[in-house]
Design an enzyme around this catalytic site. Structure first.
Site, short mmCIF file in Angstrom:
data_model
loop_
_atom_site.label_atom_id
_atom_site.label_comp_id
_atom_site.label_asym_id
_atom_site.label_seq_id
_atom_site.Cartn_x
_atom_site.Cartn_y
_atom_site.Cartn_z
N LYS A 286 -103.06 44.58 53.64
CA LYS A 286 -103.37 45.23 52.38
C LYS A 286 -103.28 46.75 52.43
CE LYS A 286 -104.33 42.80 49.41
NZ LYS A 286 -103.60 41.84 48.52
N1 PMP Z 1 -105.52 37.30 54.24
C1 PMP Z 1 -106.53 38.16 54.06
C2 PMP Z 1 -107.59 38.26 55.10
C3 PMP Z 1 -106.58 38.95 52.89
O1 PMP Z 1 -107.59 39.82 52.73
C4 PMP Z 1 -105.57 38.80 51.91
C5 PMP Z 1 -105.67 39.61 50.65
N2 PMP Z 1 -106.70 39.18 49.79
C6 PMP Z 1 -104.56 37.86 52.14
C7 PMP Z 1 -104.55 37.15 53.32
C8 PMP Z 1 -103.50 37.54 51.11
O2 PMP Z 1 -102.69 38.59 50.77
P1 PMP Z 1 -102.13 38.69 49.28
O3 PMP Z 1 -103.25 39.22 48.43
O4 PMP Z 1 -101.02 39.69 49.37
O5 PMP Z 1 -101.69 37.35 48.83
#
Ligand code: PMP
Length: 425
Positions: A50
């Site tokens: 992120k």
């Molecule tokens: N894994 C973790 C630990 C996350 O914090 C996030 C983001 N919420 C994701 C995966 C998924 O990423 P995305 O929001 O880009 O789908």
């Protein structure tokens, strides 16, 4: 030429790919397996995938006049987006308020505070439209705080664009265009949507696999609480394009947590929970390719979104894992010994803890306390621990009730006050 970055922001992204070869062992003969490559997003400065979206969302808001000097950034986040925003805000001098569901780990909250952000906690198990939900609270704060700007990662096009501009091209370059399968766990969907959009444009037959926790509606399950952090949703975010996903693999908390631990212990990659979710989906695809003879030539890239340091008090804490029913692997049983050993933090305890008919009630109560148990069989045998001499039982509750009515009872013998024997199985 000296080599240095202008600021930490320049070090975001460009994460390495590493071959996964140990957790894949069980899926078939090595020469029939696909190449499995993990993209290590935990190596980014803020510790997660992120980081990539923090700066672009802030800069877009600056361009559009939505965020001005001295402004406040407010965002509902599972933690990692907050870290990415906090890094950019630290450099640019913005105040940050992050609104989190209370199921998110204490580590993620502490890291946000370490960057100087304020953290507001909300209950996790309420629907998104509830006024108590972290989405609603963030919306209210953004309305009420002057100069506030809510990037809103769930609807912000910069989220997806960041992955289309960085994650996708990096994977294409790093695999020299040989990627055949992309696997990602899905939260806002920014990662999978952006990366898949870029990669599909290069390779129309790319297979895109979404990994989703049980209890998330993204893969079509009925919304219910689960423990895996950062992935799965109870609504469809605007940043997610379901059309890009060819198939879903749904993963239980128990399997995701166990796999995250395996990646750490077998591959030496300290992994968060959603890495486990994504890796289980990867193994399923890899196994199918191996069994159908399509392994050789296939290249699976799995995104590992964040690292285990975020979850030391949960995923990497045996007591928390056991208390949440996550430690035993699927299908196996937890033994009484394991429960007892856990209570005693690994100390040795006798095979059988019992009271003697001839000893004082006070001594028996102390033994119950010493071992942290609430009932004991009573034996009339003078020594040994064999079951044959069992003639009764005592319980903490029963003894304390008697001692309350008649304090002198602690001086009487166990044989005088005991209850009938416990059932023997
Ligand atoms: N894994 C973790 C630990 C996350 O914090 C996030 C983001 N919420 C994701 C995966 C998924 O990423 P995305 O929001 O880009 O789908």
């Amino acid at each position: 030429m000296m080599e240095y970055a202008r600021s930490i922001l320049d070090l975001i992204g460009n994460t390495p790919l590493v071959r996964i070869s140990r957790v894949t062992r069980g899926i078939g003969p090595l020469e029939r397996q696909p190449l499995v490559l993990a993209k290590l997003e935990m190596l980014s400065p803020g510790g997660s995938v992120k980081d990539r979206i923090g700066l672009p969302m802030i800069e877009a808001a600056e361009r559009d006049g939505l965020l001005r000097p001295g402004g406040t950034i407010i965002e509902p986040t599972s933690g990692n987006t907050g870290h990415g925003l906090a890094i950019a805000a630290a450099i640019k001098g913005y105040r940050c308020v992050f609104v989190m569901a209370d199921k998110q780990s204490a580590e993620k909250q502490a890291i946000l505070r370490a960057y100087g952000a304020e953290v507001v906690l909300c209950p996790a198990n309420v629907p998104p439209e509830s006024p108590e939900s972290y989405y609603s609270v963030a919306a209210r704060l953004a309305r009420d705080i002057p100069g506030a700007y809510k990037p809103d990662q769930y609807w912000n096009v910069e989220n997806t664009l960041a992955h289309e501009a960085t994650t996708g091209p990096e994977i294409w370059r790093q695999t020299a265009g040989r990627i055949t399968h992309l696997v990602a766990s899905v939260g806002t969907g920014g990662t999978i949507t952006g990366a898949a959009r870029y990669l599909r444009a290069q390779k129309p037959d790319l297979v895109v696999v979404g990994a989703d926790p049980e209890g998330s509606i993204l893969s079509g399950d009925v919304a219910r609480p689960y423990l895996t952090e950062g992935v799965g949703e109870d609504f469809i975010p605007g940043t997610f394009d379901p059309e890009l996903v060819d198939r879903w693999v749904r993963v239980s908390d128990r399997d995701a947590f166990a796999m995250a631990r395996r990646i750490t212990r077998e591959e030496g990659i300290l992994s968060g929970e959603s890495c486990g979710t994504a890796m289980l989906a990867t193994l399923q695809v890899a196994r199918e390719l191996t069994e159908s003879g399509q392994g050789p030539g296939a290249v699976i890239v799995v995104i590992l979104p964040d690292g285990g340091r975020n979850y030391l008090s949960k995923l990497y804490n045996d007591e928390w894992m056991r208390a949440n029913g996550l430690l035993a692997s699927a299908g196996s049983v937890v033994r009484v010994r394991e429960v007892l050993e856990d209570r005693h933090h690994g100390e040795q305890i006798p095979d059988l803890v019992l009271a003697r008919t001839t000893e004082k009630v006070g001594a028996a109560i102390r033994r119950l306390e010493d071992y942290g148990i609430s009932q004991m069989p009573v034996s009339e045998a003078a020594d040994g621990s064999e079951l044959a001499g069992i003639v009764g039982s005592i319980s903490e509750k029963g003894l304390l009730e008697r001692a309350y009515r008649d304090p002198a009872v602690v001086e009487r013998t166990v044989g005088e006050v005991m209850d009938p024997p416990l059932a023997v199985v």
